[in-house]
Design an enzyme around this catalytic site. Structure first.
Site, PDB file in Angstrom:
ATOM      1  N   TYR A  83      35.193  47.364  46.743  1.00 56.85           N
ATOM      2  CA  TYR A  83      35.327  46.323  45.731  1.00 56.85           C
ATOM      3  C   TYR A  83      34.574  45.104  46.201  1.00 56.85           C
ATOM      4  CZ  TYR A  83      37.461  43.069  42.438  1.00 56.85           C
ATOM      5  OH  TYR A  83      37.664  42.136  41.455  1.00 56.85           O
TER       6      TYR A  83
ATOM      7  N   THR B  18      33.801  38.870  46.582  1.00 56.96           N
ATOM      8  CA  THR B  18      33.512  37.685  47.384  1.00 56.96           C
ATOM      9  C   THR B  18      32.062  37.700  47.876  1.00 56.96           C
ATOM     10  OG1 THR B  18      35.798  37.495  48.050  1.00 56.96           O
ATOM     11  CG2 THR B  18      34.181  36.482  49.499  1.00 56.96           C
TER      12      THR B  18
ATOM     13  N   SER C 229      37.095  31.685  47.063  1.00 52.28           N
ATOM     14  CA  SER C 229      38.154  31.221  46.162  1.00 52.28           C
ATOM     15  C   SER C 229      37.639  31.004  44.750  1.00 52.28           C
ATOM     16  CB  SER C 229      38.727  29.906  46.691  1.00 52.28           C
ATOM     17  OG  SER C 229      39.287  30.102  47.964  1.00 52.28           O
TER      18      SER C 229
ATOM     19  N   GLY D 126      35.521  44.977  52.113  1.00 52.67           N
ATOM     20  CA  GLY D 126      35.976  46.062  52.983  1.00 52.67           C
ATOM     21  C   GLY D 126      35.530  47.417  52.490  1.00 52.67           C
TER      22      GLY D 126
ATOM     23  N   GLU E  95      42.858  37.008  49.597  1.00 53.24           N
ATOM     24  CA  GLU E  95      43.474  37.130  48.258  1.00 53.24           C
ATOM     25  C   GLU E  95      44.027  35.793  47.775  1.00 53.24           C
ATOM     26  OE1 GLU E  95      42.834  39.769  46.851  1.00 53.24           O
ATOM     27  OE2 GLU E  95      42.558  41.202  48.460  1.00 53.24           O
TER      28      GLU E  95
ATOM     29  N   ASP F 164      43.422  31.706  49.214  1.00 51.33           N
ATOM     30  CA  ASP F 164      43.804  30.927  50.388  1.00 51.33           C
ATOM     31  C   ASP F 164      45.144  30.226  50.152  1.00 51.33           C
ATOM     32  OD1 ASP F 164      42.724  29.433  52.964  1.00 51.33           O
ATOM     33  OD2 ASP F 164      43.679  27.954  51.659  1.00 51.33           O
TER      34      ASP F 164
END
Lengths: 680, 680
Positions: A147, A150, A156, A185, A438, A440
């Protein structure tokens, strides 16, 4: 090797004898509390069934993993990830069984995102046609997905991502270095597919492109045969991190890379392939849904992670003896258990209480999530804003509590807490991702606060209408009684403890509402108050949930209930103490109560202390998961520390050459320092 | 490899342009503050001279060290330790130069204890004859020594150590497993000698042995040729730890090992070789002295360590942009610097202030230590108790502030703070040893408190005599005025800020004195109050020292002084805010002041913010030491992050096989998971 150490025993009293005595001295039933915690979802049965299968596989031995280089550590994680998936096939494991195996092996698997965010996003955002095509390949692991949201420059602020997906154009891709995907990841080395978030750019009739904001695309990034990146894709692992080193967090750039129209996940979003007309979902339901689900998981797991650290700290500090009582008249008095010192208790016992609080909070949040999810599927989006607000505030509060708590436990064990035998090193390193991932923890509290300000404005505006929900009821109660004096007995009455948190939370909501809506203060100037407001409400939810969970438990034995209620009080009063002045300022606690708090807290700790070992036993965390010499359930602390050092540590096989005039490092090898650096 | 990423730039505004603007916007002189911090001891000259030599040696490159296995990481540290010592020979470095090299290379060297505790103990506790024999071998590194005090079963309680040194007996040695020496740095793999603390057991005429408590012996433990342990010595490294993995912390057991009479360090202790009569030192001066020296070092280093973390956090959060101002009317407004958010400022700026506070505190403690040391050498032991108390309280306060502060800085940087580019990972891991080492931070506060109780009792007893020292003066002032009302203006008057801390500290001393001496409470029941008392006094010392250091600075420019005074106020008021209720309870601050604190703190942060980058620049911490993509002085954050990931990360050379049905991990190797585990 001399046999001399094999014949030595630790000084008396031994760890096993101490734990035996501790367990005998408490009358509470470990089985009863264990079942109370887990029985509803078959957790304990699953844990023992999966554990017994894992224990048969040498690959899951944790004995040497802290010794490995990053590369070897990652390879080991890949091998373990594959083996767990094969065990799933062999033993027909459910998804819950599969997750249990990963929980016990206790490392972020490089396959993690495939079965989590990748699969979940396809389930929630792909059209039925897309699902029919992709899901079978996902379930069979014929493709491995990640996925990719970011970026190097934006985390954010999702709206700020820079990667471009241009309609029917050969340009597009990554316009800047900061547009590089980052942190994603499973993508660095493992995945061949990814859900990629990119700004959808559509041509305007007047020329140029207009952005339709971040949209999700499913994209193949590596060749299925060679596993090399496709042409136009630059991809890799970002390198060693504080923790999560078994995960291949990625960077990824696209150079004029073309994706088909079918790549756009189109359960909610539609792009007409002929006209290029784009229709957005009316509500960003799906996005909120995924994120809220992930946060619910995080809150739930926070309790287990903290319980693990507390289990180690309680057992070790019960066994560890240090110093005689300096007021004792008996010169032969033995040394005291470290856990008997209030300076050790004040660090560990409130965290023991917190682990229970997080457990109930996580469970309540799950229930609330599933309720909201069901409503959403029926087209009712009412509960979504509340759920999103709650999940933000609780994610922030709970992961901070656990991240800080693990470290407090580690330090409470003195020097040995710093050693590898603590079992808290990898836990700490990995867990420290949670306060920033997920959402901050200092940023997302704005989302919670924003919702609460709206709720307060509504309550002010409809003061004399019946309350529409619980928060509305609390706010209206506050508005109607805020000029009256209160006498809350936080030392003697549990309902008053909850009322005190409720009053403080409502007061802060009103204060911030007044600041923002009435005084029209600049949002960024009141960020600190917004953060505190969110924390206050999350604390109230946690404390209230803790109390209600115990109170509604009809079949619990009086002793167990009494001890758990003491934990509830300890947690609540410790929080009040740490924020005494705010509780005072809002009239949520009186000076007399606040002055008496330290003594009351010490009194509660003295009452809880005899049950501490049994209480951590109740969590039934397997020794294999703890992987801790200090926290072993059998108490053989010193034997295990020595065993790890003397028999397992490979550094002791090498005889070094300490002569600084000689380049040689290990005697007889002639290998020097540069040879080591060049090995990488 | 495609050249595409090489041509990409980060989105605007670039890091370098941002830092340039930040530096221009502040009028303070970096050179002025840098010289103010360091000029007195030639630190900056030494830093640049040593640094330029280190930069020529490829062995000191930090680029790949986080990739290494524990064994290779340790080997690298051995190689570096040797090279630094050779550079010392070549360039005729002083001990200060040598220490500077280690500070810059920034890893605990396996040779550390040799030049520190081992050498220091011989200097302080060996007789002149012993020194004449040992010191030349120590200085030339012909022998390598360690310091072996702590054991598996006892750390804090030195009196409790179990290793036995029996006079003229073939027994003795390690009676239990817990008697194993443990944690002793440099001893696990490197040292061939050690100062060993053991209970001296002497035969009684009536039979049996009597213990004369822990005494220091110099003992050879490894063969000078083969470097293998001598017969009867079992020794090794204890294994991987949270940090300090470049240090060979040891375990060591003795099996009926004989040492000569001359092994007893006998500057103060005497054991008659003929009669076996033992005479103890009158005062445990030397032991206290060493420990106090070590603690003074620790306090001083705390400031530098924190400054490093703050440097990284300030630079990165100044560069990092995230979110537009949600109240802005301009839809094209650019994203805000993260450091402009109060929720980021509140975490970083008080720590920037704390770094300065710790610096001045460390310097004051050094001066105080050297004064006390001089007095001791003249036979005056008056200052020792005060010094020991002060060093205990400050070690506890300062290392906790820094350890917690580094982590706060790390988290303030969001996701990238978790990555290897933060430069805070090894710093955090290594620094976390400090709160427990050399006296656990929660334990040693008893030593500070105990002294303060005695001082208060003395003040009560001699209320009308002139004060004997500063503490006595503060306590007597408190006793004489404690029933009067105070009006301390902590928001507008700097002296009143100091007075507020002094009043709180004195009040707590009186409260605890009353508890212990008047009410005769059990010591262990008041441990929490003792801890708070110590913290209070250490805070007062720190705040007072900060203010005095600035106030006494006659040649500082008005602007620099104004900004540093704002830092002083920010630190002090932040501490007051965090303990508001105690300041209120003791009348050290009024409710009106406390209510206005949050706004005042935010006001101060707004004033400090424009100078933040210049203030961290003033610390002049070299990029080589920072080893941080986020904290680079040139601001090329994203370029460096990408460089480390894309060009330096060796994991990206491997193409993995993601197929779970296949045992192979890396494509084409056929190597499976067990092969990796078996490599160790």
């Amino acid at each position: 090797m001399t046999a001399f150490p094999d014949n030595l025993k630790p000084s008396e009293p031994s760890g096993p004898s101490i734990l035996e005595k501790e367990r005998k001295n408490s009358q509470i039933s470990v089985t009863e509390i264990g079942n109370h915690l887990y029985a509803h979802n078959g957790f304990l049965e699953r844990q023992s069934r999966v554990l017994s299968l894992l224990m048969k596989e040498p690959l899951f031995s944790k004995a040497q993993q802290a010794q490995l280089s990053r590369i070897d550590r990652f390879k080991l994680a890949v091998a373990r990830g594959k083996l767990i998936r094969r065990l799933q096939d062999t033993h027909q494991w459910t998804l819950e069984d599969y997750k249990m195996a990963h929980y016990l092996v206790d490392e972020p698997t490089p396959y993690h995102l495939h079965m989590q965010m990748f699969r979940t996003t396809i389930l929630e955002q792909a059209s039925e046609e897309q699902q029919a095509f992709w899901l079978p390949q996902i379930e069979s692991w014929d493709i491995i997905g990640a996925y990719a949201q970011t970026e190097l420059g934006h985390g954010s602020n999702v709206q700020g991502i820079e990667l471009q997906a241009r309609w029917d154009s050969k340009e597009g891709g990554s316009p800047t270095l900061t547009a590089s995907k980052w942190w994603n990841g499973t993508l660095g080395r493992m995945a061949n597919h990814a859900v990629v978030m990119a700004r959808l750019l559509l041509p305007q009739p007047t020329g140029g492109y207009v952005s339709h904001g971040p949209q999700a695309f499913i994209v193949q990034v590596r060749d299925l045969e060679t596993h090399l990146p496709l042409n136009g894709v630059v991809i890799g692992d970002i390198g060693p991190k504080y923790g999560y080193n078994t995960m291949d967090n990625a960077y990824m750039l696209f150079d004029s890379f073309r994706i088909p129209h079918s790549a756009l996940l189109s359960r909610y979003a539609h792009l007409d392939p002929k006209t290029g007309v784009f229709t957005k979902p009316e509500k960003p339901v799906a996005v909120y849904g995924s994120m809220t689900n992930v946060r619910a998981n995080i809150v739930h797991d926070a309790g287990l992670a903290l319980a693990r650290a507390v289990t180690v700290a309680v057992r070790y500090t019960a066994i560890r003896r240090q110093f005689r009582d300096r007021d004792s008249q008996d010169p032969d008095s033995s040394e005291l258990s470290v856990l008997d010192y209030p300076t050790v208790q004040i660090r560990i016992l409130p965290l023991l209480a917190a682990a229970f609080a997080l457990h109930y909070t996580g469970r309540a949040m799950y229930e609330s999530y599933h309720r909201a999810r069901k409503e959403i599927e029926q087209g009712n989006f009412q509960g979504l804003a509340h759920m999103h607000s709650l999940s933000s505030g609780l994610k922030s509060l709970c992961t901070t509590m656990t991240a800080d708590g693990i470290e407090v436990c580690r330090r409470s064990m003195g020097g040995h807490g710093f050693g590898g035998g603590s079992g808290l090193i990898q836990l700490n390193n990995d867990y420290l991702a949670k306060p920033t991932v997920e959402g901050d923890n200092w940023m997302i509290t704005q989302q919670a606060a924003s919702h609460l300000i709206k709720k307060m404005a509504l309550a002010v505006g409809t003061l004399h209408s019946p309350p529409t929900d619980e928060t509305d009821a609390h706010f209206k109660y506050f508005l109607k009684h805020r000029t009256e004096a209160r006498t809350l007995d936080i030392l003697g009455n549990d309902e008053d403890i909850c009322a005190s948190f409720q009053w403080k939370a409502s007061s802060q909501a009103y204060e911030v509402y007044h600041e923002r809506i009435v005084k029209k203060s600049h949002w960024n100037n009141i960020l600190l108050q917004l953060h505190q407001l969110s924390q206050s409400h999350a604390q109230f939810f946690m404390v209230r949930t803790f109390f209600d969970s115990l109170n509604s438990c009809r079949d619990m034995s009086p002793l167990a209930k009494a001890v758990l209620l003491d934990l509830f009080r300890l947690l609540a009063l410790t929080i009040i103490k740490s924020e005494s002045y705010d509780f005072l300022r809002f009239g949520a606690a009186s000076p007399a109560c606040l002055d008496a708090l330290p003594a009351k807290i010490q009194f509660l700790m003295t009452h809880i202390r005899p049950h501490a070992v049994s209480l951590v036993d109740s969590w039934m965390i397997p020794d294999y998961l703890l992987d801790s010499a200090l926290g072993r359930s059998d108490g053989r602390v010193y034997e295990d520390l020595f065993h790890r050092a003397h028999r397992l540590n490979p550094l002791n096989k090498l005889t070094f050459n300490p002569n600084y005039r000689d380049d040689e490092i290990v005697k007889g090898t002639r290998e020097n320092g540069l040879a080591i650096l060049s090995k990488i």
